[in-house]
Design an enzyme around this catalytic site. Structure first.
Site, PDB file in Angstrom:
ATOM      1  N   HIS A  19       0.814  -1.220   0.000  1.00 49.42           N
ATOM      2  CA  HIS A  19       0.000   0.000   0.000  1.00 49.42           C
ATOM      3  C   HIS A  19       0.844   1.264   0.000  1.00 49.42           C
ATOM      4  O   HIS A  19       0.419   2.296  -0.535  1.00 49.42           O
ATOM      5  CB  HIS A  19      -0.980  -0.016   1.182  1.00 49.42           C
ATOM      6  CG  HIS A  19      -1.993  -1.117   1.075  1.00 49.42           C
ATOM      7  ND1 HIS A  19      -2.558  -1.736   2.155  1.00 49.42           N
ATOM      8  CD2 HIS A  19      -2.526  -1.718  -0.024  1.00 49.42           C
ATOM      9  CE1 HIS A  19      -3.408  -2.670   1.740  1.00 49.42           C
ATOM     10  NE2 HIS A  19      -3.396  -2.680   0.418  1.00 49.42           N
ATOM     11  N   HIS A  42      -8.033  -8.055  -7.540  1.00 46.72           N
ATOM     12  CA  HIS A  42      -8.308  -8.864  -6.337  1.00 46.72           C
ATOM     13  C   HIS A  42      -8.512  -7.869  -5.194  1.00 46.72           C
ATOM     14  O   HIS A  42      -7.601  -7.606  -4.410  1.00 46.72           O
ATOM     15  CB  HIS A  42      -7.151  -9.802  -6.030  1.00 46.72           C
ATOM     16  CG  HIS A  42      -6.872 -10.824  -7.093  1.00 46.72           C
ATOM     17  ND1 HIS A  42      -6.401 -10.503  -8.347  1.00 46.72           N
ATOM     18  CD2 HIS A  42      -7.016 -12.173  -7.083  1.00 46.72           C
ATOM     19  CE1 HIS A  42      -6.265 -11.616  -9.055  1.00 46.72           C
ATOM     20  NE2 HIS A  42      -6.628 -12.643  -8.307  1.00 46.72           N
ATOM     21  N   SER A 100      -6.740  -1.698  -0.558  1.00 46.61           N
ATOM     22  CA  SER A 100      -6.356  -1.019  -1.803  1.00 46.61           C
ATOM     23  C   SER A 100      -7.511  -0.240  -2.468  1.00 46.61           C
ATOM     24  O   SER A 100      -7.275   0.877  -2.963  1.00 46.61           O
ATOM     25  CB  SER A 100      -5.712  -2.006  -2.783  1.00 46.61           C
ATOM     26  OG  SER A 100      -6.523  -3.145  -2.959  1.00 46.61           O
ATOM     27  N   GLU A 118     -13.707  -8.854  -7.304  1.00 38.26           N
ATOM     28  CA  GLU A 118     -13.492  -9.682  -6.107  1.00 38.26           C
ATOM     29  C   GLU A 118     -14.350 -10.923  -6.282  1.00 38.26           C
ATOM     30  O   GLU A 118     -15.522 -10.825  -6.639  1.00 38.26           O
ATOM     31  CB  GLU A 118     -13.888  -8.876  -4.860  1.00 38.26           C
ATOM     32  CG  GLU A 118     -13.999  -9.668  -3.572  1.00 38.26           C
ATOM     33  CD  GLU A 118     -12.742 -10.431  -3.175  1.00 38.26           C
ATOM     34  OE1 GLU A 118     -11.654  -9.828  -3.123  1.00 38.26           O
ATOM     35  OE2 GLU A 118     -12.845 -11.647  -2.931  1.00 38.26           O
ATOM     36  N   ASP A 143     -13.772 -13.112 -11.497  1.00 38.19           N
ATOM     37  CA  ASP A 143     -12.382 -13.549 -11.412  1.00 38.19           C
ATOM     38  C   ASP A 143     -11.481 -12.400 -11.892  1.00 38.19           C
ATOM     39  O   ASP A 143     -11.723 -11.814 -12.950  1.00 38.19           O
ATOM     40  CB  ASP A 143     -12.194 -14.788 -12.299  1.00 38.19           C
ATOM     41  CG  ASP A 143     -10.741 -15.178 -12.404  1.00 38.19           C
ATOM     42  OD1 ASP A 143     -10.175 -15.645 -11.410  1.00 38.19           O
ATOM     43  OD2 ASP A 143     -10.149 -14.970 -13.479  1.00 38.19           O
ATOM     44  N   GLY A 144     -10.456 -12.106 -11.117  1.00 40.12           N
ATOM     45  CA  GLY A 144      -9.593 -10.966 -11.410  1.00 40.12           C
ATOM     46  C   GLY A 144      -8.889 -11.077 -12.750  1.00 40.12           C
ATOM     47  O   GLY A 144      -8.646 -10.078 -13.432  1.00 40.12           O
ATOM     48  N   ASP A 164      -3.308  -8.293  -7.199  1.00 42.08           N
ATOM     49  CA  ASP A 164      -2.917  -8.619  -5.824  1.00 42.08           C
ATOM     50  C   ASP A 164      -3.559  -9.941  -5.420  1.00 42.08           C
ATOM     51  O   ASP A 164      -4.406  -9.997  -4.524  1.00 42.08           O
ATOM     52  CB  ASP A 164      -3.373  -7.459  -4.906  1.00 42.08           C
ATOM     53  CG  ASP A 164      -2.957  -7.681  -3.468  1.00 42.08           C
ATOM     54  OD1 ASP A 164      -2.028  -8.473  -3.231  1.00 42.08           O
ATOM     55  OD2 ASP A 164      -3.561  -7.050  -2.584  1.00 42.08           O
TER      56      ASP A 164
HETATM   57  C1  LIG Z   1      -4.545 -10.252  -0.943  1.00 41.45           C
HETATM   58  S1  LIG Z   1      -6.273 -10.070  -0.928  1.00 41.45           S
HETATM   59  C2  LIG Z   1      -6.549  -8.514  -1.646  1.00 41.45           C
HETATM   60  C3  LIG Z   1      -6.255  -7.358  -0.801  1.00 41.45           C
HETATM   61  C4  LIG Z   1      -6.543  -6.043  -1.439  1.00 41.45           C
HETATM   62  N1  LIG Z   1      -6.002  -5.933  -2.798  1.00 41.45           N
HETATM   63  C5  LIG Z   1      -5.941  -4.940  -0.599  1.00 41.45           C
HETATM   64  O1  LIG Z   1      -4.776  -4.588  -0.838  1.00 41.45           O
HETATM   65  O2  LIG Z   1      -6.621  -4.442   0.281  1.00 41.45           O
HETATM   66  C6  LIG Z   1      -6.775 -11.105  -2.244  1.00 41.45           C
HETATM   67  C7  LIG Z   1      -8.273 -11.069  -2.513  1.00 41.45           C
HETATM   68  O3  LIG Z   1      -8.529 -11.751  -3.730  1.00 41.45           O
HETATM   69  C8  LIG Z   1      -9.735 -12.479  -3.612  1.00 41.45           C
HETATM   70  N2  LIG Z   1      -9.643 -13.506  -4.659  1.00 41.45           N
HETATM   71  C9  LIG Z   1      -9.103 -14.742  -4.610  1.00 41.45           C
HETATM   72  N3  LIG Z   1      -9.102 -15.294  -5.840  1.00 41.45           N
HETATM   73  C10 LIG Z   1      -9.640 -14.380  -6.682  1.00 41.45           C
HETATM   74  C11 LIG Z   1      -9.870 -14.337  -8.077  1.00 41.45           C
HETATM   75  N4  LIG Z   1      -9.561 -15.385  -8.867  1.00 41.45           N
HETATM   76  N5  LIG Z   1     -10.391 -13.219  -8.612  1.00 41.45           N
HETATM   77  C12 LIG Z   1     -10.702 -12.147  -7.846  1.00 41.45           C
HETATM   78  N6  LIG Z   1     -10.521 -12.134  -6.501  1.00 41.45           N
HETATM   79  C13 LIG Z   1      -9.986 -13.225  -5.932  1.00 41.45           C
HETATM   80  C14 LIG Z   1      -9.759 -12.954  -2.194  1.00 41.45           C
HETATM   81  O4  LIG Z   1     -11.085 -13.221  -1.775  1.00 41.45           O
HETATM   82  C15 LIG Z   1      -9.125 -11.750  -1.463  1.00 41.45           C
HETATM   83  O5  LIG Z   1     -10.102 -10.867  -1.015  1.00 41.45           O
END
Ligand SMILES: C[S@@+](CC[C@H](N)C(=O)[O-])C[C@H]1O[C@@H](n2cnc3c(N)ncnc32)[C@H](O)[C@@H]1O
Length: 280
Positions: A19, A42, A100, A118, A143-144, A164
């Site tokens: 961050h 993500h 983020s 997400e 999906d991201g 992320d």
């Molecule tokens: C490391 S955390 C993200 C933190 C966020 N970017 C932050 O900095 O505050 C990863 C997130 O990705 C989500 N996630 C997992 N697989 C995913 C996917 N294939 N596509 C989108 N989100 C996903 C999880 O539920 C989780 O909330």
């Protein structure tokens, strides 16, 4: 099935590292008057209450943002990040930690556009509620990596993509390389920031080799390790790749990471690295 929940890790060393750099990248984009696009693949829930039981369980934030909270000597390069965290806690007690999406929202100007994806339904619903009244902001239960295909290239033609991933699957490193390659084919001039955990030497060497093979130029590698490698339960540190970073981002990031290392390292373990994995 998603097993990873960022709730348990919010505000830890990896978050501070990620961050602090994200804030610098977005602030840089904001210096140009033209609107920019921000995609957070993500996204998580956007804001974390550190007094809730899940955060209290591991107390990871105590070794992350907790160590910076009381410091009065944070360098200028960290000011914008610390100001954002302080703004969430106006009574001076550390309770809320911005994720983020919230960091990006707070730095946004009129005209900048943001997309958050997400995949966890509960987290998606929380994020959607948090940003419900924001204009030019969209939240997708998606999906991201699909989001990269769906939203790139953006009409604004300038901006940042944060990838992320939670790295809860063994093949996340090659998946990230593939995703970066495909996204770069769609939008070669965009800026990309991709977080990754520091793992064993073989995994990191393969990651580096595969990245070099992509043909993508201007890949800056930034790493911060704060724990000894022999602690099996925690990752020793984390890294971020920045493709097409702003001018002088490398020279700006070096002292910033060095200061963070001094503030966060356990018994002098770890260190920092800022180098060009692939130069221009
Ligand atoms: C490391 S955390 C993200 C933190 C966020 N970017 C932050 O900095 O505050 C990863 C997130 O990705 C989500 N996630 C997992 N697989 C995913 C996917 N294939 N596509 C989108 N989100 C996903 C999880 O539920 C989780 O909330």
């Amino acid at each position: 099935m998603l097993s990873y929940r960022h709730l348990f890790h919010a505000g830890n060393c990896a978050d501070v590292f990620k961050h602090a750099l994200l804030t610098r990248l977005l602030a840089g984009l904001g210096r140009n008057p033209n609107p920019y696009f921000y995609l957070d693949t993500h996204a998580g829930i956007g804001r974390y209450d550190l007094t809730r039981p899940w955060a209290q369980k591991a107390c990871e934030f105590e070794n992350g943002i907790g160590r910076l909270w009381g410091r009065t000597d944070t360098p200028e390069a960290l000011k914008a990040y610390m100001d954002l965290v302080r703004a969430e806690n106006p009574d001076g007690k550390l309770r809320y930690y911005p994720g983020s999406p919230l960091i990006a929202l707070r730095l946004r100007r009129l005209g900048d556009r943001m997309v958050f994806s997400e995949l966890n339904k509960t987290d998606h619903a929380e994020l959607e509620a948090l940003v419900a009244r924001e204009r030019r902001v969209a939240v997708h239960l998606m999906d991201g990596y699909q989001a990269l295909k769906a939203f790139l290239p953006p009409a604004e033609r300038r901006g940042l993509v944060l990838i992320d991933s939670s790295f809860d699957r063994a093949r996340e490193f090659p998946r990230l390389v593939r995703a970066l390659t495909e996204a770069h084919e769609r939008w070669a001039t965009g800026m990309y920031a991709a977080w990754y955990p520091l793992m064993d030497a073989d995994t990191m060497a393969a990651f580096e080799r595969n990245l070099r093979r992509t043909g993508i130029r201007k890949i800056l590698r930034l790493e911060l390790a704060t724990a000894p490698r022999d602690q099996t339960r925690v990752i020793p540190g984390s890294g971020m790749l920045v493709v097409n970073p702003p001018w002088h981002f490398d020279t700006e990031a070096r002292p910033l990471l060095q200061w963070l290392w001094g503030a966060l390292a356990v018994d002098g373990a770890g260190g920092t690295r800022v180098d060009w994995l692939v130069p221009e």
